[in-house]
Structures are given as structure tokens and as C-alpha cells.
Design a protein around this motif. Structure first.
Motif, PDB file in Angstrom:
ATOM      1  N   ARG A   1     -21.416   3.613   3.331  1.00  0.00           N
ATOM      2  CA  ARG A   1     -20.416   3.811   2.282  1.00  0.00           C
ATOM      3  C   ARG A   1     -19.344   4.801   2.734  1.00  0.00           C
ATOM      4  O   ARG A   1     -18.158   4.602   2.509  1.00  0.00           O
ATOM      5  CB  ARG A   1     -21.105   4.315   1.010  1.00  0.00           C
TER       6      ARG A   1
ATOM      7  N   ARG B   1      -4.037   3.081   7.713  1.00  0.00           N
ATOM      8  CA  ARG B   1      -2.604   3.386   7.694  1.00  0.00           C
ATOM      9  C   ARG B   1      -2.012   3.570   9.082  1.00  0.00           C
ATOM     10  O   ARG B   1      -1.101   2.841   9.460  1.00  0.00           O
ATOM     11  CB  ARG B   1      -2.335   4.599   6.825  1.00  0.00           C
TER      12      ARG B   1
ATOM     13  N   VAL C   1      -0.019  13.158   3.964  1.00  0.00           N
ATOM     14  CA  VAL C   1      -1.044  12.905   2.962  1.00  0.00           C
ATOM     15  C   VAL C   1      -2.089  14.010   2.939  1.00  0.00           C
ATOM     16  O   VAL C   1      -2.398  14.573   1.911  1.00  0.00           O
ATOM     17  CB  VAL C   1      -1.722  11.555   3.221  1.00  0.00           C
TER      18      VAL C   1
ATOM     19  N   ARG D   1       1.683   4.611  -2.857  1.00  0.00           N
ATOM     20  CA  ARG D   1       1.523   5.982  -2.466  1.00  0.00           C
ATOM     21  C   ARG D   1       2.809   6.786  -2.572  1.00  0.00           C
ATOM     22  O   ARG D   1       2.828   7.914  -3.022  1.00  0.00           O
ATOM     23  CB  ARG D   1       1.020   6.014  -1.025  1.00  0.00           C
TER      24      ARG D   1
ATOM     25  N   ALA E   1      -8.306  18.428  -0.702  1.00  0.00           N
ATOM     26  CA  ALA E   1      -8.858  17.801   0.494  1.00  0.00           C
ATOM     27  C   ALA E   1     -10.254  17.248   0.276  1.00  0.00           C
ATOM     28  O   ALA E   1     -10.696  16.379   1.000  1.00  0.00           O
ATOM     29  CB  ALA E   1      -8.864  18.806   1.639  1.00  0.00           C
ATOM     30  N   SER E   2     -10.965  17.744  -0.740  1.00  0.00           N
ATOM     31  CA  SER E   2     -12.336  17.280  -0.906  1.00  0.00           C
ATOM     32  C   SER E   2     -12.414  16.020  -1.770  1.00  0.00           C
ATOM     33  O   SER E   2     -13.476  15.461  -1.968  1.00  0.00           O
ATOM     34  CB  SER E   2     -13.222  18.377  -1.495  1.00  0.00           C
TER      35      SER E   2
ATOM     36  N   ALA F   1       0.842  -1.195   0.000  1.00  0.00           N
ATOM     37  CA  ALA F   1       0.000   0.000   0.000  1.00  0.00           C
ATOM     38  C   ALA F   1       0.878   1.246   0.000  1.00  0.00           C
ATOM     39  O   ALA F   1       0.619   2.220  -0.670  1.00  0.00           O
ATOM     40  CB  ALA F   1      -0.894   0.007   1.246  1.00  0.00           C
TER      41      ALA F   1
ATOM     42  N   PRO G   1     -10.318   2.961   4.752  1.00  0.00           N
ATOM     43  CA  PRO G   1      -9.016   2.804   4.081  1.00  0.00           C
ATOM     44  C   PRO G   1      -7.990   3.829   4.540  1.00  0.00           C
ATOM     45  O   PRO G   1      -6.801   3.542   4.618  1.00  0.00           O
ATOM     46  CB  PRO G   1      -9.350   2.994   2.599  1.00  0.00           C
ATOM     47  N   ASN G   2      -8.461   5.034   4.854  1.00  0.00           N
ATOM     48  CA  ASN G   2      -7.524   6.055   5.321  1.00  0.00           C
ATOM     49  C   ASN G   2      -7.139   5.868   6.789  1.00  0.00           C
ATOM     50  O   ASN G   2      -6.111   6.339   7.225  1.00  0.00           O
ATOM     51  CB  ASN G   2      -8.131   7.448   5.109  1.00  0.00           C
TER      52      ASN G   2
ATOM     53  N   PHE H   1     -13.138  15.935   2.278  1.00  0.00           N
ATOM     54  CA  PHE H   1     -13.515  14.756   1.483  1.00  0.00           C
ATOM     55  C   PHE H   1     -14.505  13.865   2.201  1.00  0.00           C
ATOM     56  O   PHE H   1     -15.270  13.145   1.564  1.00  0.00           O
ATOM     57  CB  PHE H   1     -12.287  13.984   0.966  1.00  0.00           C
TER      58      PHE H   1
ATOM     59  N   ARG I   1     -16.054   2.756   2.685  1.00  0.00           N
ATOM     60  CA  ARG I   1     -15.309   3.006   1.448  1.00  0.00           C
ATOM     61  C   ARG I   1     -14.342   4.172   1.578  1.00  0.00           C
ATOM     62  O   ARG I   1     -13.312   4.208   0.938  1.00  0.00           O
ATOM     63  CB  ARG I   1     -16.287   3.308   0.298  1.00  0.00           C
ATOM     64  N   HIS I   2     -14.739   5.174   2.346  1.00  0.00           N
ATOM     65  CA  HIS I   2     -13.942   6.404   2.338  1.00  0.00           C
ATOM     66  C   HIS I   2     -13.103   6.611   3.595  1.00  0.00           C
ATOM     67  O   HIS I   2     -11.977   7.048   3.503  1.00  0.00           O
ATOM     68  CB  HIS I   2     -14.847   7.608   2.085  1.00  0.00           C
TER      69      HIS I   2
END
Lengths: 296, 338, 275
Positions: free
Chosen positions: A201, A213, A295, A23, C110-111, A19, A209-210, A188, A205-206
Motif C-alpha cells: 500500500r 509526476r 510540492v 494541483r 509533509a506528513s 493531473a 502517484p507522487n 508522509f 497508493r502513496h
């Protein structure tokens, strides 16, 4: 489940590096420290996996002609008080220990991340309840709890397999929750709501995963703690039962002959140290890279 | 008039020595005593690095690889550590975009200013505290005695920038380097800060090198303008000449991109500039603006990017001169604002 | 278009934030002092218009924008999209309303989810909302990118491989992929360089003229609003102080705050050069 199945699955350290590679400009972008750490771990895992092929003797193969013989080309780590080859026993013990460590580290991880992510995302009462439960789990003396579980289910690895995950998820939940509290306000994540996505979701999904790490980085440390726990329990005779070997039990066996035959306890002990050093370097290196990579 | 600050052939590099990434390439400019020079460019143009180079404050791993920086006849790049400290303490001050992170959150404003005065000017402790209050008064902070006892987080953005200006100008430097000093501020506060800079300039004959991405800000306070693109200075000249008779296609395109209040209600379409600036890894032969230039022609990949004179004090790096004779619009109102 | 029913109606919207309580106040359980971020705000967004929402930092414009799509829950007031009560909606109904009112944020990096490619992000919107054409992934992505004047080549890239302008276009493409009637753009060009900003403003104009999307355009730069907005609403300390046709408000401001804001705005004040 057999040790081979567990170790044969795509193990967490390789996943982490993969992973990372996507990146951060290839493996070469990793700090040297992380590369060395990953190398040490990979070496240990490989050796453990190939134990049946590498080990010159069976782990319980007695040889009363060669009792407590010093390390030599035919017995790399010497032999113990019943003439068993310490090198072979160490390899098999490493295999068992690594398998258990991976299970008790990486089963609680996703559970904890999910619980922590939900607590952080929803906030309010859900968060308060989860936060209190986490506090209780973490405040409880870990070692005592595992021994208590062993007292119920009996000695052997079962106690570890049950006892450790009961607590360990809370460590990851705490980490994931605190990251989520910050991430929730990031554009985001706001965007997932504004886009009309379901909460499920947004989290799965969002966010997750973040969140993985930092948790994977933390898990390198957790693995060391778990390996030490395992060794300690085996040392106390609460781990895998004889004649099967665990690193801790080999060390315990060798303790009585430490002055006459230092190799029996010391060399397997050094393997534990090597694992600790490798995992520590990997974790340090990755979090270094994480800071520098920045990141978000 | 001899220049107070003169930069020539400045080159700032990142990365390893064999294949360096060049962020500033051959930039040159000068600032006369008491002059306000605007350094304008978009993100990645190297304007901030050029500004920081004057203080030898290029962030690592960047380094000044070549060039000359001369302050009042002294070679800044050759200064010893001690001389450099002295130069920073007495001759040049610097303020940044984010006045919050430049102040230490755990000390009172008064103590931070007093510390600077003690260390840099050798003022006694009691004196330094008294002077700190005076300095706050000098940058237009109302009720300075009370404000001096505040911590940075208790001040508004505009007040923090005033404090930074008080700090940077405490030793009455002859040059103030201002790196996007109003970008983080609201327009009303911005106007006040710019007015303060102009006042200090008038009172002390202090020169200012003002780095900004905002033509509006530049137009309000600058005497001369230097335009940077992709690490190069592409055009320089007096404010009025540059705004009404820009000779470099990049300057023109940039000026034409700026929205104006005057077009309120008219549906305005501005062309902007197609494409993106080159990456640091891209090395373009000749003119760095050629790939995005509407007036590019064969031969542009062979030009040197050296500045050539257009008129008195007005120089451009574009030898093609697609606008020769079209400019000199009569209604130059440059500076009318001031 | 004066007498038609507004597409988005906002009336008397209010939002208070409790200021952070000190430890002793927490112990005493005394109520924190409230800060009214949005105070009795009413306006209407008409079909096919761009309404600029101007104000300085802390004026409450971002809070207001987020209240409309209920990223922040307003405390009081009415929000209606095409006659549907937004504040009463929940579950699938709310998600459908959010689909019809899409948001574009200030920081385009960021979005966007840093781990997702452009294509994945665009397609996800299409699939979640079952947009027509989403079955054919490649074409859907291509169309979505074309709407914001981007080539299909960037579909496989991740946000960090894009320039600021490209990222914001992708963010807009993603919003449009949901098929909205209203775009709520919160400082969408503030983080961009002026040359890129100009092109994005053109894009917003095109979206209004070609797709007929109504846009609430939040910005602190008055000149940007001057060039893009049909009407403008000026906000100060949580209140709307002036609303009207852009030319009228900027040419002849009535409110003292609007006047001060316009006076402080840096002009170029030089006639345009011809090219």
C-alpha cells in the motif's frame, strides 16, 4: 492492436495536464511554454486521429499523371515519384508513428516506475541488484540493441515494439528510484509505516502517484527520442514495410529527388521537428511549473 | 530623541496592480539610536517583510507600494542604486534565521569575511584577512585563527550565526536588522547569541530591530516592542507596558498563549486564539482582528487601525479598549532577566 | 497510578549510526566510526499519562521515538507494548503493534500525502485496520474529525488547503482513527504559531483525559512540556539524564544538563495580564 485503439485511449499528455490542473490553479497556472507545447501536441494527435477524414487521398493511391508535382491547393505537400499525395501519406504515417511512440513510451513507464519505486523503498540488496541492472541497460548502446532485436524478429514495427521497452523501463526506473530514495525519508512516507500500512500500500497508493509526476515530465522528452528512433529505423528501411508509410520512410523515399522535388522529404521531416518542439516545450514548461510549484 | 530609523505607512504588495495582495498595510515604527526594538507577530503577519523593506530587500514579486522609510533623516526608498549599496554596506547590517544558507559553502569563513571588508570598506587583502580573525574574536568565537580557516559546514549552527553577525557588523553599522536570528538554534545557543547582540549594542551603541515570533526572546533583549497582525501594527510600547498592560486584544491573547515553565505540573489550559489569520486575498473592513476577537463589538468593522496613544510611548490600534483600567499589574518584572 | 504495569516499557535501547565514510575508508573497507544516537535508554510510559521527552537538537529524542515504532531498527534493548515484544514482531503482528502505537510528526504538511483529501486519508486508516464504523465512510470521517474538534466541512480538502493548525489536527485525527493506545508525538507543535500551539496542547490534554491515550510527547521547548506533561524525561547526547514528575524536575532539577537547559530558557517573567 490498431493505431486507433492506442490513440483513442486517454493519451498521456492529456492525463498529465489534467493531473496538473487539479494541483496548480487550473491550466492557467501553467507556464505559457507548456500551454503552447500541449497545443502543438494536441493538434498533431488530432490530425493523426482524423487522418482518414482529413486525408484527401489514400496513402497508397498512385497517380502517374501527377508525378512530383509541387505543393498546391490540391496537393498540399505535393506528390512523390509515383504520384502519391505526400500530405495524405504524412497524415497516415504520423498516425502510425504516434501510436508506436505512445506504446513504446508509456508501456515501459509504469513498469520502470514500479521497479524503481520498489528498489528505492526497500533499499539494501534489492536496490543494489536493480541499480546494477539499470546501469547495464542504460550503458548498452540503445540503437544497436534495437537493430539486434530487429535482426531476430525481422524488419517492421515489431522490432521497435519489442526492442525499445526492453531498455526504456530502465530510464524510468532510474528516475523513480532516485526520487524514491528521497521520498522514503519524507514524513508522509514514514507515516505510512507508522500507521501500520502494508509495504504494498505504501508503495502503490502513496509513493507511486507522487513519483509519476517527474516521470511523466521526463516522458515528453522520451517520446521525442522514440519518434526520432522510429524515423531513423524507417529511414534505414527497418521500420514499417512498403507500401505503408512511416515518416522516416517517406523522408528516405524523397531523398533521391531532394534536389528536384524538395517537398517530398522536407515537409514530413518538418512534422517530426514540430512534434519534437511541441513535446520539448511541454516538458520544459511542466518541469518549470514543478519547480515553482514546489510540492514538497 | 530623534529616531535612527523611522517607517511610516509602509505598504508591501504582491500580485498585479489592479487587485494587489497587500501583505503589509500601513505599518509604522521607529528605532532610536542604540535601542533594541522587538517586532513580534505570527507567521504571515508581515513582520519579516517590514524588516526587509528597510534594506529594500522585499523578495520578488513583492514590492513596496507606498510608505516612507527614513534612516538618519535620509529617504531609503528614494536612494539611487549606488546610495543603496552604500547604505547596506555601511549603515545597516542584516542577519537571518538560517545562517547556513546565507554563507557560501565553498569558501572559507575568513575569505568570506575578508571579501566583505575589501568590497565594502576598501580594506587591503592582507589587512582584511587579519581583521577577519579579529572580527571572529569579537563575536566570541574561540580559537579564531583556526576557525577562520573552516568552511561553513564545519561549524555548528550557533557558530555560523556568530559568523553572520561578524559579517553584518563588520562595518560597524548603526542599525542591525535581525530576522528571527535564533529560531533555528537550541535554547542554550540562543541565550548566547542574544547575549552577544546585547554586548554589541552596549559596546557600539548599535540599534537592533529584532524580528521574532517568540515572546521569551523579545522579553530578554528588547526595550520596546511592536506587535504586528495581518500586515498591520496593532500595538507598540515599552516592553514592560506591553507585557503587563497590553491594550490590544490580539496582544493579550498572544501573551496568554505562551506556555511557561512556571506552570510545570499544573495542568494548564490556555485559550489560544480561535480561527485563523485572514488570507492575503481577504480584505476585511475595519479591524483585521475582529473575526477572531473575543471583545469584538458592533462598530469594529468601521475602525481605521490607526494607532492611538495609551500612555507615554504606548499605542494601540484598538479603540474599544476592553482592558482599560484592568492592567497595570504591579509585579512587572520586565527586564529583570537582563 | 504508581504500581500498575506500564503500557510501554523501554529498556536499554541503543542505536548507533555509522558516520559517513570517506572514499579511502570505503576502499580500505575500514569500519566507520559509530555515533551512538540513543545510548542505553530506559523508561516506562504509564496508561493515561503524558510523558514529555525533552532535549536539544541532536540529543537523540527523535531517533528514540522512531525506534519505539521501529521506523528505525534499534541495535539493542527491550521495547514492550503491554507485555508484547515489539522488536521480535514482524509482518501482520508488527503492523498491529504499530496500529496500537501511532505517531504524529513535526511537520503536519509533509506528513500528509499531498494528493489525498482529508476524508480519503482518514478512511484509509479505518479500512486498512478494519476499525469499527469504517464501513460507514461518512460517519467515520465525521467522528474522526470531531475527536480533534474539526468540522466535517474540511473532509474534502487537501493538505495544502488547510492552515498549519488544521493540518496537525488532521494528522492527529488520522493517528487516532487507527484506535491507538499510545501516541508518539514528535515535536507536534514546534512548527505552529503560539496561538495555535496553545489550542493543540489543549487537544493533547483532552486526548489523555477523555480517550485515555498515553502520550510520549517529544519537544525541545521546555515550557511546552511543563504545561502538558505529567512526567518529563530529559535527554542529552543519546542518554536520559533525568526522569521524574514534571513539577519536581523543573522545580528542583538534579542533573547539571537539566539545570543548564532550564537556565537558558527564555522566560516572559511578567505576571499574566487579566482578561
Amino acid at each position: 492492436m490498431s493505431a486507433v485503439d492506442v490513440l483513442g485511449a486517454p493519451g498521456p499528455p492529456p492525463v498529465e495536464t489534467a493531473a496538473w490542473r487539479r494541483r496548480a490553479r487550473g491550466l492557467r497556472g501553467l507556464p505559457l511554454q507548456a500551454k503552447i507545447g500541449a497545443g502543438i501536441l494536441a493538434f498533431l494527435v488530432l490530425v493523426a486521429l482524423l487522418a482518414p477524414l482529413i486525408a484527401p487521398y489514400g496513402q497508397n493511391q498512385l497517380d502517374f499523371d501527377n508525378i512530383l508535382s509541387a505543393p498546391s491547393p490540391s496537393h498540399l505537400f505535393g506528390t512523390d515519384s509515383t504520384g502519391r499525395d505526400v500530405f495524405s501519406r504524412t497524415l497516415y504515417a504520423l498516425r502510425v508513428d504516434l501510436a508506436i511512440v505512445v506504446v513504446v513510451t508509456y508501456i515501459p513507464l509504469p513498469i520502470g516506475v514500479l521497479i524503481g519505486a520498489m528498489a528505492g523503498y526497500f533499499g539494501g540488496i534489492v536496490d543494489s541488484v536493480v541499480a546494477r541492472v539499470i546501469d547495464v541497460m542504460i550503458a548498452f548502446p540503445f540503437f544497436v540493441l534495437v537493430i539486434a532485436v530487429i535482426a531476430v524478429v525481422g524488419p517492421g514495427v515489431k522490432g521497435v515494439l519489442i526492442g525499445v521497452p526492453i531498455v526504456a523501463w530502465a530510464l524510468y526506473a532510474r528516475l523513480a528510484r532516485s526520487e524514491m530514495l528521497v521520498m522514503r525519508e519524507q514524513p508522509f512516507m514514514l507515516a505510512t509505516t507508522a500507521l501500520g500500512y502494508s509495504r504494498r500500500r505504501a508503495i502503490l497508493r502513496h509513493a507511486v502517484p507522487n513519483l509519476m509526476r517527474p516521470c511523466l515530465i521526463y516522458s515528453t522528452l522520451d517520446m521525442v527520442v522514440n519518434l526520432l528512433l522510429l524515423a531513423s529505423l524507417a529511414y534505414l528501411g527497418l521500420g514499417a514495410q512498403p507500401p505503408n508509410a512511416e515518416l522516416g520512410s517517406i523522408v528516405a523515399d524523397g531523398q533521391s529527388t531532394l534536389l528536384t522535388a524538395w517537398w517530398v522529404a522536407t515537409l514530413p521531416g518538418l512534422v517530426v521537428v514540430l512534434f519534437g518542439v511541441g513535446a520539448g516545450m511541454l516538458g520544459d514548461g511542466l518541469s518549470d511549473g514543478r519547480l515553482r510549484g514546489g510540492v514538497q | 530623541m530623534t529616531a535612527l530609523l523611522r517607517i511610516e505607512g509602509l505598504r508591501v504588495e504582491f500580485g498585479d496592480g489592479d487587485a494587489p495582495l497587500v501583505a503589509v498595510d500601513g505599518a509604522g515604527l521607529s528605532v532610536a539610536p542604540g535601542e533594541v526594538v522587538g517586532l513580534i507577530g505570527e507567521s504571515g503577519s508581515g513582520k519579516s517583510l517590514t524588516c526587509r523593506s528597510v534594506m529594500r530587500l522585499v523578495p520578488r514579486p513583492g514590492r513596496i507600494a507606498a510608505g516612507e522609510i527614513e534612516f538618519d533623516g535620509r529617504d531609503v526608498l528614494a536612494m539611487s542604486a549606488q546610495e543603496l549599496r552604500d547604505f547596506r554596506a555601511h549603515d545597516a547590517g542584516m542577519i537571518y534565521q538560517d545562517p547556513f544558507s546565507s554563507l557560501n559553502p565553498v569558501y572559507r569563513i575568513r575569505d568570506q569575511i575578508a571579501e566583505t571588508l575589501r568590497v565594502n570598506l576598501g580594506v587591503g587583502k592582507a589587512d582584511a584577512r587579519a581583521q577577519a580573525v579579529e572580527l571572529l574574536d569579537g563575536v566570541g568565537i574561540r580559537d579564531p585563527e583556526r576557525r577562520a580557516l573552516s568552511y561553513p559546514h564545519e561549524l555548528s549552527g550557533g557558530m555560523r550565526q556568530r559568523v553572520m553577525i561578524a559579517l553584518a557588523t563588520a562595518s560597524r553599522p548603526r542599525l542591525l536588522l535581525a530576522d528571527e536570528p535564533t529560531t533555528a538554534l537550541d535554547v542554550t545557543t540562543q541565550a548566547q547569541i542574544l547575549a552577544l547582540l546585547l554586548r554589541l549594542r552596549a559596546e557600539r551603541a548599535m540599534a537592533v530591530l529584532l524580528v521574532s515570533h517568540d515572546f521569551g526572546v523579545i522579553a530578554q533583549v528588547c526595550d520596546r516592542v511592536v506587535v504586528m497582525y495581518a500586515g498591520h501594527v496593532v500595538e507598540t510600547g515599552p516592553l514592560a507596558a506591553l507585557y503587563t498592560n497590553a491594550q490590544h486584544p490580539y496582544t493579550r491573547a498572544l501573551l496568554e498563549s505562551v506556555p511557561e515553565l512556571e506552570s510545570a505540573g499544573r495542568r494548564t489550559r490556555r485559550p489560544g486564539i480561535a480561527g485563523v489569520p485572514p488570507e492575503l486575498t481577504e480584505v476585511l473592513p475595519g479591524c483585521v482582528f475582529k473575526p477572531r476577537c473575543r471583545h469584538a463589538q458592533p462598530g469594529c468593522e468601521a475602525i481605521s487601525m490607526a494607532l492611538e496613544p495609551v500612555s507615554e510611548g504606548h499605542e494601540t490600534a484598538c479603540p474599544v479598549r476592553p482592558f482599560a483600567g484592568t492592567g497595570s499589574a504591579p509585579t512587572a518584572r520586565a527586564g529583570a532577566q537582563r | 497510578m504508581t504500581d500498575q504495569l506500564p503500557l510501554l516499557r523501554v529498556e536499554g535501547v541503543m542505536k548507533e549510526f555509522g558516520l559517513r565514510r570517506t572514499a579511502s575508508e570505503r576502499v580500505a573497507r575500514s569500519a566507520a566510526e559509530a555515533h551512538r544516537a540513543v545510548d542505553d535508554v530506559s523508561f516506562a510510559l504509564r496508561r493515561g499519562e503524558i510523558l514529555g521527552l525533552a532535549g536539544e537538537s541532536g540529543s537523540g529524542k527523535t531517533t528514540l521515538a522512531r525506534c519505539i515504532v521501529r521506523l528505525i531498527e534499534p541495535d539493542a534493548g527491550v521495547i514492550e507494548l503491554d507485555g508484547v515484544d515489539v522488536r521480535a514482531a514482524s509482518g501482520p503482528e508488527l503492523r498491529e503493534l504499530r496500529r496500537r502505537m501511532q505517531m504524529v510528526f513535526q511537520d503536519p504538511y509533509a506528513s500528509l500525502n499531498p494528493r489525498m483529501t482529508v476524508a480519503t486519508a482518514l478512511l484509509e486508516v479505518g479500512r486498512v485496520h478494519r476499525r469499527p464504523g469504517a464501513e460507514n465512510g461518512e460517519q467515520f470521517v465525521r467522528d474522526a474529525l470531531e475527536r480533534v474538534h474539526l468540522g466535517p466541512g474540511i473532509a474534502t480538502r487537501r493538505p495544502r488547503e488547510l492552515s498549519g493548525g488544521q493540518r496537525q489536527r488532521v494528522a492527529i485525527a488520522r493517528a487516532l482513527a487507527a484506535g491507538p493506545e499510545v501516541l508518539i508525538a514528535d515535536e507536534p507543535v514546534s512548527a505552529l504559531d503560539v496561538s495555535v500551539q496553545a489550542q493543540l496542547l489543549n487537544l493533547f490534554g483532552d486526548l489523555r483525559d477523555e480517550l485515555g491515550v498515553a502520550i510520549l510527547f517529544v519537544a525541545h521547548q521546555l515550557a511546552v512540556i511543563a504545561e502538558i506533561a505529567d512526567r518529563v524525561a530529559v535527554m542529552n547526547r543519546g542518554r536520559l539524564v533525568e526522569v521524574g514528575e514534571t513539577a519536581a524536575v523543573f522545580g528542583n532539577p538534579q542533573d547539571e544538563y537539566t539545570k543548564a537547559l532550564l537556565a537558558a530558557h527564555p522566560h516572559i517573567r511578567l505576571s499574566r495580564v487579566a482578561s
